[in-house]
Design an enzyme around this catalytic site. Structure first.
Site, PDB file in Angstrom:
ATOM      1  N   PRO A 207      50.502 -18.864  37.025  1.00  0.00           N
ATOM      2  CA  PRO A 207      50.444 -18.895  38.491  1.00  0.00           C
ATOM      3  C   PRO A 207      49.036 -18.639  39.028  1.00  0.00           C
ATOM      4  O   PRO A 207      48.604 -19.286  39.984  1.00  0.00           O
ATOM      5  CB  PRO A 207      51.416 -17.782  38.908  1.00  0.00           C
ATOM      6  CG  PRO A 207      52.376 -17.683  37.777  1.00  0.00           C
ATOM      7  CD  PRO A 207      51.557 -17.929  36.552  1.00  0.00           C
ATOM      8  N   THR A 208      48.313 -17.718  38.394  1.00  0.00           N
ATOM      9  CA  THR A 208      46.941 -17.436  38.822  1.00  0.00           C
ATOM     10  C   THR A 208      46.037 -18.630  38.556  1.00  0.00           C
ATOM     11  O   THR A 208      45.193 -18.997  39.399  1.00  0.00           O
ATOM     12  CB  THR A 208      46.401 -16.185  38.098  1.00  0.00           C
ATOM     13  OG1 THR A 208      47.141 -15.050  38.538  1.00  0.00           O
ATOM     14  CG2 THR A 208      44.928 -15.990  38.379  1.00  0.00           C
ATOM     15  N   CYS A 398      56.348   6.244  73.953  1.00  0.00           N
ATOM     16  CA  CYS A 398      56.434   5.111  74.865  1.00  0.00           C
ATOM     17  C   CYS A 398      57.870   4.982  75.413  1.00  0.00           C
ATOM     18  O   CYS A 398      58.273   5.776  76.252  1.00  0.00           O
ATOM     19  CB  CYS A 398      55.955   3.836  74.190  1.00  0.00           C
ATOM     20  SG  CYS A 398      55.531   2.515  75.357  1.00  0.00           S
ATOM     21  N   GLY A 400      60.454   5.860  73.975  1.00  0.00           N
ATOM     22  CA  GLY A 400      61.092   7.128  73.618  1.00  0.00           C
ATOM     23  C   GLY A 400      60.854   8.186  74.676  1.00  0.00           C
ATOM     24  O   GLY A 400      61.747   8.985  75.000  1.00  0.00           O
ATOM     25  N   HIS A 524      50.652   5.349  72.597  1.00  0.00           N
ATOM     26  CA  HIS A 524      50.995   5.211  71.175  1.00  0.00           C
ATOM     27  C   HIS A 524      50.008   6.020  70.328  1.00  0.00           C
ATOM     28  O   HIS A 524      49.008   5.489  69.832  1.00  0.00           O
ATOM     29  CB  HIS A 524      50.939   3.742  70.758  1.00  0.00           C
ATOM     30  CG  HIS A 524      52.045   2.904  71.301  1.00  0.00           C
ATOM     31  ND1 HIS A 524      53.172   2.587  70.579  1.00  0.00           N
ATOM     32  CD2 HIS A 524      52.210   2.322  72.512  1.00  0.00           C
ATOM     33  CE1 HIS A 524      53.974   1.847  71.310  1.00  0.00           C
ATOM     34  NE2 HIS A 524      53.412   1.667  72.495  1.00  0.00           N
ATOM     35  N   GLU A 526      50.262   7.011  67.367  1.00  0.00           N
ATOM     36  CA  GLU A 526      50.239   6.589  65.956  1.00  0.00           C
ATOM     37  C   GLU A 526      49.087   5.654  65.642  1.00  0.00           C
ATOM     38  O   GLU A 526      48.619   5.596  64.503  1.00  0.00           O
ATOM     39  CB  GLU A 526      51.575   5.936  65.575  1.00  0.00           C
ATOM     40  CG  GLU A 526      51.869   4.579  66.209  1.00  0.00           C
ATOM     41  CD  GLU A 526      52.554   4.631  67.551  1.00  0.00           C
ATOM     42  OE1 GLU A 526      53.177   3.632  67.950  1.00  0.00           O
ATOM     43  OE2 GLU A 526      52.458   5.683  68.223  1.00  0.00           O
TER      44      GLU A 526
END
Length: 551
Positions: A207-208, A398, A400, A524, A526
């Site tokens: 495959p490579t 947000c 939440g 946000h 995170e």
């Protein structure tokens, strides 16, 4: 002199020019091009090189902002308000350097730009074609960060898989640019798969070989092969790959499965990926990469002293990439607290008042995740109520945060019909409402409140204790806001608005008095959590969960 030859000579005569590394993928998608790119960048950064990474995506959307999370995973947002591919999150988490609009380009954005130029008459009546107009636009954007003077090395990840129809303009642009940049100024790393066939009991290189052949058919010779594998590559197999793929033996790099993506920089260091890349770019190795702080993080991650179970309440939980930044932020915060964080995904559509004790009763913390639309909303509101009434550490992000405002309005203020106008535009109590400037917007793409916005924090609040600052800046991605008409009522009832935007007066943070840990944020957090700087809300949330677990 033809313009392309002029550009070629100019580039070759320019001293101390930015060097370029292009990362392509073959055989299959999801091999981890972003992690390999981020790991190499981390090693180069550790050696003292100013390094950045950019992602070129082959889809027609102008950006991922309008894509369903099930289609593309999380939409990551930068400080300048770009809605981007989630790989930019990996770039920032590894390098601890902000990215921008320039770090993510899609086919849609490229074609939109070229079409707009054609409409303005910038091509002087020429027939606009993929070559040279589309490829020139791609090359210009590939060099945008390099020409800023801010970076020594720019790593460009090409999305998709070699051989895909939609990737062809990018591959052709890489071919041209490597030639134009001249020897030792641009190299190609090809990430591929070496699968293990259980029936044969061996790794297979075919495959490579086919993938490299496909790349060469497009005029590109891979300088370095990075081989994803479940088993160690033998010397014999590496020699075979080098011979049949036309690369040097030292340039066959093994990328074996790891227990965490944060181990990959060390694995690439052992394989010498950064050394081979620098050699091919004719750059000095400088000092060995400084990974002291990185390895301290890894040691704490792998040797936790505590364990907590935190419920992630969302409606896209079937696909983990939908909450990628949140999951990674928990890893950072867990390591900071020397705590293993078991994130338990709970579909909000499956939560009811009848089963909530069963679903959430054993948790040490509850996070209600962001999202859009009314599906699963009532389950999120039930989760907020359960965490509030049972003194379980709560964190709302947000949507939440908006659900916590709705829950408090319904169950404490007594407004049983309280809602967001996103869910019910005829609600009698729109405690969450559409921003005024959003009401006339019809286009969906790139029109939300996006990017970094300031927030002033109330003294002596939980938020102030967490941040230790009076003013912060956090990234946003939403249309609907806390309705200030209900602010005084909610605060008198105990739901405190502890963070407010100084320019708009919009509420950014809410928290609850007389609760072990209850906070909701409109932004946000995170997106800004990195290995080097875990986000303080996540760190304090996990710490609160540890205390709850001990009780």
């Amino acid at each position: 002199m033809p313009s392309f030859l002029h550009n070629y000579n100019t580039n070759n005569n320019r001293m101390n020019q930015t060097k370029y590394i292009f990362v392509t993928g073959g055989v299959t998608s999801s091999l981890g091009k972003g992690i390999i790119a981020a790991s190499l960048a981390k090693l180069l950064q550790g050696r003292g090189y100013r390094t950045t990474i950019q992602k070129f995506d082959p889809y027609i959307n102008v950006d991922p902002g309008t894509l369903n999370p099930y289609e593309h995973g999380e939409c990551y947002v930068t400080d300048d308000g770009a809605e981007t591919d989630l790989d930019l999150g990996h770039y920032e988490r590894f390098l601890n350097v902000p990215t921008s609009q320039a770090n993510n380009v899609t086919t849609g954005r490229v074609y939109l730009s070229v079409i707009e130029k054609e409409r303005r008459g910038e091509f002087l009546g020429k027939t606009v074609q993929v070559v040279p107009h589309i490829t020139n636009e791609i090359k210009d954007r590939m060099q945008l960060l390099g020409k800023s003077g801010d970076y020594d090395i720019v790593i460009t990840e090409i999305g998709g898989t070699v051989g895909d129809i939609e990737s062809l303009p990018y591959i052709e642009s890489v071919r041209q640019l490597v030639w134009e940049l001249g020897e030792n100024n641009g190299i190609v790393i090809h990430l591929t798969l070496v699968p293990f066939l259980a029936a044969a009991g061996e790794l297979k290189t075919k495959p490579t070989q086919h993938s490299v052949k496909t790349l060469m058919e497009s005029g590109i010779k891979a300088d370095i092969l990075v081989c994803r594998t479940e088993h160690e590559l033998s010397d014999e197999l590496r020699n075979k790959l080098a011979l049949f793929c036309n690369v040097k033996r030292e340039a066959v790099i093994q990328s074996i499965d790891a227990s965490t993506i944060y181990e990959v920089p060390n694995l690439m260091l052992e394989e010498g990926l950064d050394v081979v890349a620098l050699k091919k770019l004719d750059l000095p190795k400088k000092a060995s990469p400084d990974l002291k702080n990185w390895n301290t993080f890894l040691r704490r991650l792998k040797n936790p002293k505590h364990t907590v179970n935190i419920g992630l309440i969302g409606k896209y939980v079937e696909m983990q990439d939908c909450y990628k930044s949140i999951l990674e932020a928990f890893i950072h915060a867990g390591a900071s607290n020397e705590t293993k964080v078991n994130v338990i995904s709970i579909h909000s559509e499956h939560i009811t008042s009848d089963n909530i004790e069963e679903k959430l009763g054993t948790l040490d913390g509850v996070l209600v995740a962001p999202g859009f639309g009314e599906r699963g909303i009532e389950g999120k509101i039930e989760a907020v109520r359960f965490a509030r009434e049972n003194n379980i550490p709560f964190f709302g992000i947000c949507l939440g945060m908006q659900m916590s405002v709705i829950e408090y309005s319904r169950n404490i203020l007594g407004y049983k019909e309280a809602n967001s106008t996103e869910m019910n535009d005829k609600t009698k109590h729109p405690v969450v409402n559409l921003m005024e400037e959003q009401k006339t917007i019809t286009d969906k793409g790139g029109t939300m409140r996006l990017g970094a916005w300031k927030c002033d924090i109330k003294p002596n609040s939980l938020a102030h204790k967490i941040y230790g600052q009076k003013t912060i800046s956090e990234r946003h991605r939403h249309r609907y806001e806390y309705n200030n008409k209900y602010k005084d009522e909610l605060q008198k009832a105990g739901l405190i608005a502890s963070g407010v935007n100084p320019d708009t007066g919009l509420v950014e943070i809410i928290e609850l008095e007389n609760h072990p840990f209850f906070i909701g944020v409109q932004y946000h957090p995170e997106y800004k959590s990195t290995v080097a700087n875990p986000h303080p809300i996540f760190v304090n949330f996990v710490a609160a969960a540890v205390i709850a677990h001990k009780k």
